[in-house]
Design an enzyme around this catalytic site. Structure first.
Site, PDB file in Angstrom:
ATOM      1  N   ASP A  79       0.839  -1.202   0.000  1.00  0.00           N
ATOM      2  CA  ASP A  79       0.000   0.000   0.000  1.00  0.00           C
ATOM      3  C   ASP A  79       0.873   1.251   0.000  1.00  0.00           C
ATOM      4  O   ASP A  79       1.597   1.502   0.949  1.00  0.00           O
ATOM      5  CB  ASP A  79      -0.895  -0.048   1.253  1.00  0.00           C
ATOM      6  CG  ASP A  79      -1.774   1.186   1.371  1.00  0.00           C
ATOM      7  OD1 ASP A  79      -1.924   1.908   0.361  1.00  0.00           O
ATOM      8  OD2 ASP A  79      -2.305   1.415   2.478  1.00  0.00           O
ATOM      9  N   ASN A 111      -0.233   4.525  -0.417  1.00  0.00           N
ATOM     10  CA  ASN A 111      -0.810   5.781   0.087  1.00  0.00           C
ATOM     11  C   ASN A 111      -1.535   5.612   1.424  1.00  0.00           C
ATOM     12  O   ASN A 111      -2.307   6.470   1.837  1.00  0.00           O
ATOM     13  CB  ASN A 111      -1.749   6.400  -0.961  1.00  0.00           C
ATOM     14  CG  ASN A 111      -2.931   5.488  -1.260  1.00  0.00           C
ATOM     15  OD1 ASN A 111      -2.938   4.325  -0.847  1.00  0.00           O
ATOM     16  ND2 ASN A 111      -3.923   6.008  -1.950  1.00  0.00           N
ATOM     17  N   ASP A 168      -3.961   3.846   2.633  1.00  0.00           N
ATOM     18  CA  ASP A 168      -5.413   3.747   2.832  1.00  0.00           C
ATOM     19  C   ASP A 168      -5.822   2.311   3.173  1.00  0.00           C
ATOM     20  O   ASP A 168      -7.008   1.984   3.215  1.00  0.00           O
ATOM     21  CB  ASP A 168      -6.183   4.254   1.598  1.00  0.00           C
ATOM     22  CG  ASP A 168      -5.934   3.391   0.372  1.00  0.00           C
ATOM     23  OD1 ASP A 168      -5.061   2.495   0.432  1.00  0.00           O
ATOM     24  OD2 ASP A 168      -6.606   3.613  -0.652  1.00  0.00           O
ATOM     25  N   ASP A 199      -1.808  -1.194  -3.913  1.00  0.00           N
ATOM     26  CA  ASP A 199      -2.075  -0.421  -5.130  1.00  0.00           C
ATOM     27  C   ASP A 199      -0.924  -0.520  -6.119  1.00  0.00           C
ATOM     28  O   ASP A 199       0.098  -1.165  -5.837  1.00  0.00           O
ATOM     29  CB  ASP A 199      -2.365   1.041  -4.748  1.00  0.00           C
ATOM     30  CG  ASP A 199      -1.356   1.558  -3.743  1.00  0.00           C
ATOM     31  OD1 ASP A 199      -0.147   1.445  -4.019  1.00  0.00           O
ATOM     32  OD2 ASP A 199      -1.772   2.046  -2.652  1.00  0.00           O
ATOM     33  N   ASP A 236      -4.506 -10.195 -16.056  1.00  0.00           N
ATOM     34  CA  ASP A 236      -5.562 -11.165 -15.841  1.00  0.00           C
ATOM     35  C   ASP A 236      -6.696 -10.836 -16.802  1.00  0.00           C
ATOM     36  O   ASP A 236      -7.153  -9.693 -16.867  1.00  0.00           O
ATOM     37  CB  ASP A 236      -6.058 -11.088 -14.390  1.00  0.00           C
ATOM     38  CG  ASP A 236      -6.384 -12.456 -13.821  1.00  0.00           C
ATOM     39  OD1 ASP A 236      -7.124 -13.189 -14.493  1.00  0.00           O
ATOM     40  OD2 ASP A 236      -5.911 -12.771 -12.722  1.00  0.00           O
ATOM     41  N   ASP A 269      -8.798 -16.196 -16.946  1.00  0.00           N
ATOM     42  CA  ASP A 269      -9.651 -16.711 -15.882  1.00  0.00           C
ATOM     43  C   ASP A 269     -10.681 -17.710 -16.417  1.00  0.00           C
ATOM     44  O   ASP A 269     -11.383 -17.408 -17.388  1.00  0.00           O
ATOM     45  CB  ASP A 269     -10.380 -15.512 -15.251  1.00  0.00           C
ATOM     46  CG  ASP A 269     -11.027 -15.831 -13.924  1.00  0.00           C
ATOM     47  OD1 ASP A 269     -10.288 -16.117 -12.968  1.00  0.00           O
ATOM     48  OD2 ASP A 269     -12.267 -15.789 -13.833  1.00  0.00           O
ATOM     49  N   GLU A 293      -6.525 -20.584 -17.126  1.00  0.00           N
ATOM     50  CA  GLU A 293      -6.943 -21.237 -15.883  1.00  0.00           C
ATOM     51  C   GLU A 293      -8.109 -22.154 -16.208  1.00  0.00           C
ATOM     52  O   GLU A 293      -9.115 -21.705 -16.762  1.00  0.00           O
ATOM     53  CB  GLU A 293      -7.359 -20.188 -14.844  1.00  0.00           C
ATOM     54  CG  GLU A 293      -7.598 -20.829 -13.483  1.00  0.00           C
ATOM     55  CD  GLU A 293      -8.709 -20.186 -12.683  1.00  0.00           C
ATOM     56  OE1 GLU A 293      -8.700 -20.366 -11.458  1.00  0.00           O
ATOM     57  OE2 GLU A 293      -9.585 -19.528 -13.275  1.00  0.00           O
ATOM     58  N   HIS A 346      -3.968 -16.992  -5.400  1.00  0.00           N
ATOM     59  CA  HIS A 346      -4.878 -16.216  -4.544  1.00  0.00           C
ATOM     60  C   HIS A 346      -6.152 -16.981  -4.185  1.00  0.00           C
ATOM     61  O   HIS A 346      -6.965 -16.477  -3.414  1.00  0.00           O
ATOM     62  CB  HIS A 346      -5.236 -14.911  -5.255  1.00  0.00           C
ATOM     63  CG  HIS A 346      -6.021 -15.163  -6.513  1.00  0.00           C
ATOM     64  ND1 HIS A 346      -5.466 -15.780  -7.613  1.00  0.00           N
ATOM     65  CD2 HIS A 346      -7.312 -14.918  -6.831  1.00  0.00           C
ATOM     66  CE1 HIS A 346      -6.391 -15.905  -8.550  1.00  0.00           C
ATOM     67  NE2 HIS A 346      -7.522 -15.386  -8.103  1.00  0.00           N
ATOM     68  N   ASP A 347      -6.377 -18.163  -4.767  1.00  0.00           N
ATOM     69  CA  ASP A 347      -7.558 -18.978  -4.455  1.00  0.00           C
ATOM     70  C   ASP A 347      -7.223 -20.158  -3.549  1.00  0.00           C
ATOM     71  O   ASP A 347      -8.118 -20.935  -3.195  1.00  0.00           O
ATOM     72  CB  ASP A 347      -8.164 -19.572  -5.736  1.00  0.00           C
ATOM     73  CG  ASP A 347      -8.722 -18.527  -6.679  1.00  0.00           C
ATOM     74  OD1 ASP A 347      -9.136 -17.453  -6.200  1.00  0.00           O
ATOM     75  OD2 ASP A 347      -8.741 -18.790  -7.903  1.00  0.00           O
TER      76      ASP A 347
HETATM   77  O1  TEU Z   1     -11.156 -19.048 -10.142  1.00  0.00           O
HETATM   78  C1  TEU Z   1     -11.905 -20.093 -10.654  1.00  0.00           C
HETATM   79  C2  TEU Z   1     -12.138 -21.163  -9.735  1.00  0.00           C
HETATM   80  O2  TEU Z   1     -12.447 -22.253 -10.163  1.00  0.00           O
HETATM   81  C3  TEU Z   1     -11.990 -20.890  -8.276  1.00  0.00           C
HETATM   82  O3  TEU Z   1     -12.555 -19.691  -7.928  1.00  0.00           O
HETATM   83  C4  TEU Z   1     -12.682 -21.905  -7.529  1.00  0.00           C
HETATM   84  O4  TEU Z   1     -14.039 -21.799  -7.785  1.00  0.00           O
HETATM   85  C5  TEU Z   1     -12.451 -21.746  -6.044  1.00  0.00           C
HETATM   86  O5  TEU Z   1     -11.580 -20.722  -5.742  1.00  0.00           O
HETATM   87  C6  TEU Z   1     -11.827 -22.985  -5.507  1.00  0.00           C
HETATM   88  O6  TEU Z   1     -12.645 -23.464  -4.506  1.00  0.00           O
HETATM   89  C7  TEU Z   1     -11.076 -17.880 -10.848  1.00  0.00           C
HETATM   90  C8  TEU Z   1     -10.336 -16.831 -10.036  1.00  0.00           C
HETATM   91  O7  TEU Z   1      -9.013 -17.255  -9.839  1.00  0.00           O
HETATM   92  C9  TEU Z   1     -11.076 -16.601  -8.762  1.00  0.00           C
HETATM   93  O8  TEU Z   1     -10.396 -15.728  -7.903  1.00  0.00           O
HETATM   94  C10 TEU Z   1     -12.434 -16.037  -9.126  1.00  0.00           C
HETATM   95  O9  TEU Z   1     -13.209 -15.911  -7.978  1.00  0.00           O
HETATM   96  C11 TEU Z   1     -13.168 -16.915 -10.128  1.00  0.00           C
HETATM   97  O10 TEU Z   1     -12.340 -17.362 -11.195  1.00  0.00           O
HETATM   98  C12 TEU Z   1     -14.281 -16.137 -10.769  1.00  0.00           C
HETATM   99  O11 TEU Z   1     -13.757 -15.153 -11.600  1.00  0.00           O
HETATM  100 CA    CA Z   2      -3.485   2.202  -1.308  1.00  0.00          CA
END
Ligand code: TEU
Ligand code: CA
Length: 561
Positions: free
Chosen positions: A21, A23, A25, A29, A98, A200, A256, A329-330
């Site tokens: 971050d 700034n 907040d 970013d 993405d 995605d 993905e 991130h998932d």
């Molecule tokens: O993820 C697709 C996906 O299959 C996962 O979200 C899955 O449903 C779950 O995380 C596993 O249990 C992509 C992105 O990476 C995710 O962040 C998004 O939420 C999703 O698509 C919808 O755009």
């Molecule tokens: Ca920020």
């Protein structure tokens, strides 16, 4: 043919909201990313995959886009973006965007138009269907974030399809205008100078136009996935996208793809098919899924993991290319998910996992924080969680009495997406040095021990180990090109394999357990000369390796000649 530089590169994923971050907040970013480019250059990565930075109402943290050509104001401006891109390129770092085009936000102007009337020019940009005679949704399909995949819209008396949240309506790829608009948008970003796309859920864009019901699941909804995963026109769409856009630029692309297998991946990534460079599959990250998938996690075996990786390594040996990842991130944090995040073994097992993955054939992806060995978080209260999937699952599974609160909280601690979304831990200062404001999600309380400052000061840190792995990749072509062979197939603790290329044989030995275990080199591996390339313990380089005693989470890589 242009050089396939993406085979040699290592990619680093940034989830901007949680990265840095600038700034104060409380929200990461774009300027925050620019500030840290030197850090990433020091690590040695060559590509950044940037999770979405576009305008979005943030129902799913940017995976619900309301304007593909604008930067969300909480992340900065287009000028900030251009500056970041330029600064990255100066350091020989490429930027992969993405691309979220299975769906948009319901606040995208296309959808606002589309829902306004049945004869609007944008009506067919989305998938609208009449209710069944009894008023029920067109199919029994469930959505990924709970509930039906169809949302009724009062205004026109029809349902629209949303495979994710109801604020993420699915685009209608059957409509050539939709495809054109997507391709033009991709061209806009490529002309700006971005270097590629992570796409995605791209294997969901072609739906079976018959829209059949799916088999009823334990959740009460039907499984529509056979009718939208790898659907009837998917290869046609990707080839069209390649021809109209990608083929005109020198890009890196990764699709993905939930529910993709190695056989199908060959079609998506085969050299002559002109679709994508590589795909993300889910087979290893879904390991141990139980009755309710990740919300009922079960024990998994190393042999299952080895079988999965081996199938993909062998399946794409002749044609196609692998992507390699432990986390994103998932997903939960790699060390907590696949190894041991206890104080005794966190660093050792983090290095072991890195070794095992980066020596496989394919392009490795590092998720932010993985390079310092960040771990899962276990917030006590559901109020500390932010992820729509997590919050909805907590509500749905407890409301329907499918799981107790305690059971779902345990599953969230193990597998929830927010494990990966707590802020990157930069230092031992307040809020881990991520922000001086109130962070949008609490930091992991272990930041005083685990942070970048600490890692950079310690020559034995996970950070420098990753740096070394990346440097090795540039020195030894066998790491990029070598042919994979699994050793000790049935061993429940050791993952060992070789990679062969010309005169070189890479030997990779990883102990996935906290036991002392011995590894016997198979007889067919003949060599006169061995070099230790990297190890996570101090190893006597002259040690004979016919039979090796491995310490807890030990990893070694030799080059044999
Ligand atoms: O993820 C697709 C996906 O299959 C996962 O979200 C899955 O449903 C779950 O995380 C596993 O249990 C992509 C992105 O990476 C995710 O962040 C998004 O939420 C999703 O698509 C919808 O755009
Ligand atoms: Ca920020």
């Amino acid at each position: 043919m242009t050089k396939q530089w993406w085979k040699e590169a290592v990619v680093y994923q940034i989830y901007p909201r949680s990265f840095n971050d600038s700034n104060q907040d409380g929200i990461g970013d774009i300027k925050g990313i620019t500030e840290k480019l030197d850090y990433l250059a020091k690590l040695g990565i060559e590509v950044i995959w940037l999770s979405p930075v576009y305008e979005s109402p943030n129902d799913d943290n940017g995976y619900d886009i309301s304007n593909y050509r604008a930067i969300i104001s909480e992340f900065g401006t287009m000028k900030d973006f251009d500056e970041m891109l330029q600064e990255a390129h100066k350091r020989n770092i490429k930027i992969m965007m993405d691309l979220v085009v299975n769906h948009t936000s319901d606040e995208h102007s296309w959808f606002i138009e589309s829902r306004s009337s049945k004869d609007n020019a944008y009506r067919d940009y989305y998938i609208w269907k009449q209710p069944n005679e009894d008023g029920s949704p067109p199919t029994n399909w469930g959505a990924a974030f709970g509930g039906s995949a169809w949302q009724y819209d009062d205004n026109t008396g029809e349902y629209y399809l949303h495979l994710f949240s109801k604020k993420q309506p699915d685009l209608n790829w059957e409509n050539p205008k939709v495809r054109d608009d997507v391709y033009n948008m991709m061209t806009f970003w490529l002309d700006k100078g971005v270097d590629g796309f992570r796409m995605d859920v791209i294997n969901m864009i072609s739906k079976d136009q018959r829209f059949p019901n799916g088999e009823i699941q334990d959740t009460g909804y039907g499984d529509g996935s056979p009718y939208y995963l790898n659907g009837p026109r998917i290869h046609e769409f990707l080839q069209e996208m390649n021809q109209q856009v990608l083929s005109k630029y020198d890009t890196i692309t990764v699709g993905e793809m939930p529910g993709v297998n190695a056989e199908q991946a060959k079609l998506y990534t085969g050299e002559n098919r002109k679709e994508l460079n590589m795909v993300f599959h889910f087979e290893h990250v879904d390991i141990g899924n139980g009755k309710y998938g990740k919300w009922t996690p079960e024990h998994w075996n190393l042999t299952e993991l080895k079988t999965i990786f081996s199938r993909w390594q062998e399946g794409l040996e002749e044609d196609g290319w692998n992507s390699l990842y432990w986390s994103n991130h998932d997903q939960p944090r790699a060390i907590s998910r696949f190894a041991d995040d206890s104080e005794a073994y966190r660093v050792l097992s983090g290095k072991m996992l890195a070794t095992c993955l980066h020596m496989l054939k394919g392009t490795p992806y590092i998720y932010q924080g993985e390079e310092i060995g960040m771990t899962n978080v276990a917030f006590e209260s559901i109020d500390d969680y932010r992820d729509i999937e997590t919050l909805n699952a907590f509500r749905d599974y407890t409301e329907k009495n499918l799981l107790t609160e305690e059971e779902i909280m345990q599953a969230i601690h193990k597998r929830g997406r927010d494990n990966a979304r707590t802020p990157v831990q930069w230092s031992s200062r307040a809020n881990a040095g991520f922000t001086e404001g109130e962070p949008w999600i609490p930091v992991n309380p272990n930041y005083k021990a685990i942070n970048v400052e600490e890692a950079l000061a310690d020559p034995d840190s996970i950070f420098y180990y990753y740096q070394k792995l990346i440097a090795l990749r540039k020195r030894y072509p066998v790491i990029v090109h070598g042919k994979y062979e699994l050793l000790a197939k049935d061993d429940q603790q050791i993952y060992a394999y070789t990679r062969k290329w010309k005169e070189d044989t890479l030997l990779v030995i990883c102990n996935f357990s906290s036991d002392l275990v011995s590894f016997n080199l198979p007889n067919h591996l003949e060599f006169v000369d061995k070099t230790l390339l990297i190890a996570n313990y101090n190893v006597d380089e002259t040690e004979e390796i016919d039979s090796v005693e491995l310490k807890p989470y030990e990893a070694r890589v030799y080059n044999l000649r």
